[in-house]
Design a protein around this motif. Structure first.
Motif, PDB file in Angstrom:
ATOM      1  N   SER A 118      -7.255  -8.526  -8.960  1.00  0.00           N
ATOM      2  CA  SER A 118      -7.172  -7.089  -9.230  1.00  0.00           C
ATOM      3  C   SER A 118      -5.736  -6.663  -9.476  1.00  0.00           C
ATOM      4  O   SER A 118      -4.801  -7.225  -8.914  1.00  0.00           O
ATOM      5  CB  SER A 118      -7.730  -6.299  -8.051  1.00  0.00           C
ATOM      6  OG  SER A 118      -7.632  -4.927  -8.332  1.00  0.00           O
ATOM      7  N   THR A 119      -5.575  -5.645 -10.312  1.00  0.00           N
ATOM      8  CA  THR A 119      -4.230  -5.110 -10.574  1.00  0.00           C
ATOM      9  C   THR A 119      -4.005  -3.807  -9.808  1.00  0.00           C
ATOM     10  O   THR A 119      -2.966  -3.178  -9.935  1.00  0.00           O
ATOM     11  CB  THR A 119      -4.047  -4.822 -12.075  1.00  0.00           C
ATOM     12  OG1 THR A 119      -5.104  -3.941 -12.493  1.00  0.00           O
ATOM     13  CG2 THR A 119      -4.109  -6.108 -12.880  1.00  0.00           C
ATOM     14  N   VAL A 120      -5.022  -3.382  -9.043  1.00  0.00           N
ATOM     15  CA  VAL A 120      -4.890  -2.139  -8.280  1.00  0.00           C
ATOM     16  C   VAL A 120      -5.564  -2.319  -6.919  1.00  0.00           C
ATOM     17  O   VAL A 120      -6.596  -2.970  -6.817  1.00  0.00           O
ATOM     18  CB  VAL A 120      -5.502  -0.934  -9.047  1.00  0.00           C
ATOM     19  CG1 VAL A 120      -6.963  -1.146  -9.346  1.00  0.00           C
ATOM     20  CG2 VAL A 120      -5.311   0.358  -8.289  1.00  0.00           C
ATOM     21  N   VAL A 139      -2.223   1.543  -5.131  1.00  0.00           N
ATOM     22  CA  VAL A 139      -0.979   0.881  -5.504  1.00  0.00           C
ATOM     23  C   VAL A 139      -1.279  -0.073  -6.657  1.00  0.00           C
ATOM     24  O   VAL A 139      -2.278  -0.790  -6.641  1.00  0.00           O
ATOM     25  CB  VAL A 139      -0.352   0.155  -4.282  1.00  0.00           C
ATOM     26  CG1 VAL A 139      -1.274  -0.908  -3.717  1.00  0.00           C
ATOM     27  CG2 VAL A 139       0.997  -0.454  -4.630  1.00  0.00           C
ATOM     28  N   ASN A 140      -0.444  -0.038  -7.694  1.00  0.00           N
ATOM     29  CA  ASN A 140      -0.639  -0.884  -8.879  1.00  0.00           C
ATOM     30  C   ASN A 140       0.259  -2.107  -8.811  1.00  0.00           C
ATOM     31  O   ASN A 140       1.396  -2.026  -8.336  1.00  0.00           O
ATOM     32  CB  ASN A 140      -0.314  -0.095 -10.153  1.00  0.00           C
ATOM     33  CG  ASN A 140      -1.290   1.046 -10.381  1.00  0.00           C
ATOM     34  OD1 ASN A 140      -2.477   0.919 -10.125  1.00  0.00           O
ATOM     35  ND2 ASN A 140      -0.789   2.176 -10.836  1.00  0.00           N
ATOM     36  N   ILE A 149       5.208   1.490  -6.028  1.00  0.00           N
ATOM     37  CA  ILE A 149       5.211   2.410  -4.881  1.00  0.00           C
ATOM     38  C   ILE A 149       3.816   3.023  -4.755  1.00  0.00           C
ATOM     39  O   ILE A 149       3.272   3.542  -5.735  1.00  0.00           O
ATOM     40  CB  ILE A 149       6.276   3.516  -5.075  1.00  0.00           C
ATOM     41  CG1 ILE A 149       7.680   2.902  -5.047  1.00  0.00           C
ATOM     42  CG2 ILE A 149       6.147   4.596  -4.008  1.00  0.00           C
ATOM     43  CD1 ILE A 149       8.766   3.822  -5.557  1.00  0.00           C
ATOM     44  N   PRO A 150       3.212   2.971  -3.556  1.00  0.00           N
ATOM     45  CA  PRO A 150       1.863   3.532  -3.387  1.00  0.00           C
ATOM     46  C   PRO A 150       1.829   5.040  -3.656  1.00  0.00           C
ATOM     47  O   PRO A 150       2.776   5.755  -3.328  1.00  0.00           O
ATOM     48  CB  PRO A 150       1.543   3.254  -1.910  1.00  0.00           C
ATOM     49  CG  PRO A 150       2.471   2.149  -1.512  1.00  0.00           C
ATOM     50  CD  PRO A 150       3.706   2.335  -2.325  1.00  0.00           C
TER      51      PRO A 150
END
Length: 232
Positions: A118-120, A139-140, A149-150
């Motif tokens: 996953s990217t997120v 967060v990405n 940064i979240p």
């Protein structure tokens, strides 16, 4: 006859009725506890009355629910029966690098669902001061593999009560999460909200209703990519 009954007795009678889906009786008992002046830190009778009113709308006794499997588990390892091979991810304890100083002191036993590749990620945090209870953040993952940064999710998702146990279905762009706010019928209920990337906005969270939700705590709803099996 309630003469001579300890006000606390009315309150706990209300709890018992609420847990047994007897919402009208629960409201009467809570009102009685209120009228006798019962109050205690951490107890919000008005909120519990509202939960019962929500429950009357969300509960349908005609719906029969037979889970494929039902297991008693110890609290710290409640997710062990989840079959993550089918769910395409895993549950891990909250990573320390996502925790604020306030989280480090106050957060106990919080887990996050991490989908494969996953990217997120979505996770719960008290933020810097805990004023808003636990809220959900996203967060990405950056192209270099580091986490950005979240960002706290908007107030359409987060309430002044606790939100936690997020599962994001990337294909359906739908977030499933547990909240003690919104129109819960008691404790944590599971809600869903759809993301619109064009508007960068979330739909109003929808309560998954009974039989997914109950007057008890219901959380960590995770389904497989086909939507044919779910654990909660």
């Amino acid at each position: 006859n309630s003469a001579g009954v300890n006000p606390e007795g009315h309150y706990f009678l209300g709890r018992a009725y609420q847990f047994n889906y007897r919402f009208d009786d629960a409201v009467k008992a809570y009102e009685k506890a209120k009228s006798t002046g019962y109050s205690k830190p951490g107890i919000d009778i008005d909120r519990q009355i509202q939960e019962c009113r929500n429950g009357k709308i969300l509960y349908n006794p005609k719906v029969e629910f037979l889970p494929d499997q039902e297991k008693d588990v110890i609290q710290s390892e409640f997710y062990r029966p989840y079959d993550f091979r089918k769910l395409k991810g895993k549950v891990i304890p909250m990573p320390p690098n996502f925790k604020t100083k306030y989280d480090e002191k106050n957060m106990v036993g919080t887990f996050i669902y991490t989908p494969t590749n996953s990217t997120v990620l979505f996770f719960a945090s008290y933020g810097d001061d805990g004023v808003n209870g636990k809220d959900l953040y996203r967060v990405n993952r950056l192209p270099n593999g580091e986490w950005a940064i979240p960002q706290r999710l908007r107030d359409v998702i987060n309430t002044k009560y606790d939100e936690d146990f997020a599962f994001y279905d990337e294909e359906g762009q739908t977030l499933f999460f547990a909240s003690k706010g919104h129109n819960t019928m008691g404790g944590f209920d599971v809600f869903s909200s759809k993301y619109d990337p064009n508007k960068d906005s979330w739909t109003n969270p929808r309560n998954l209703q009974h039989p997914i939700n109950s007057p008890f705590d219901d959380f960590l709803y995770v389904s497989d990519p086909e939507g044919s099996i779910a654990f909660f």
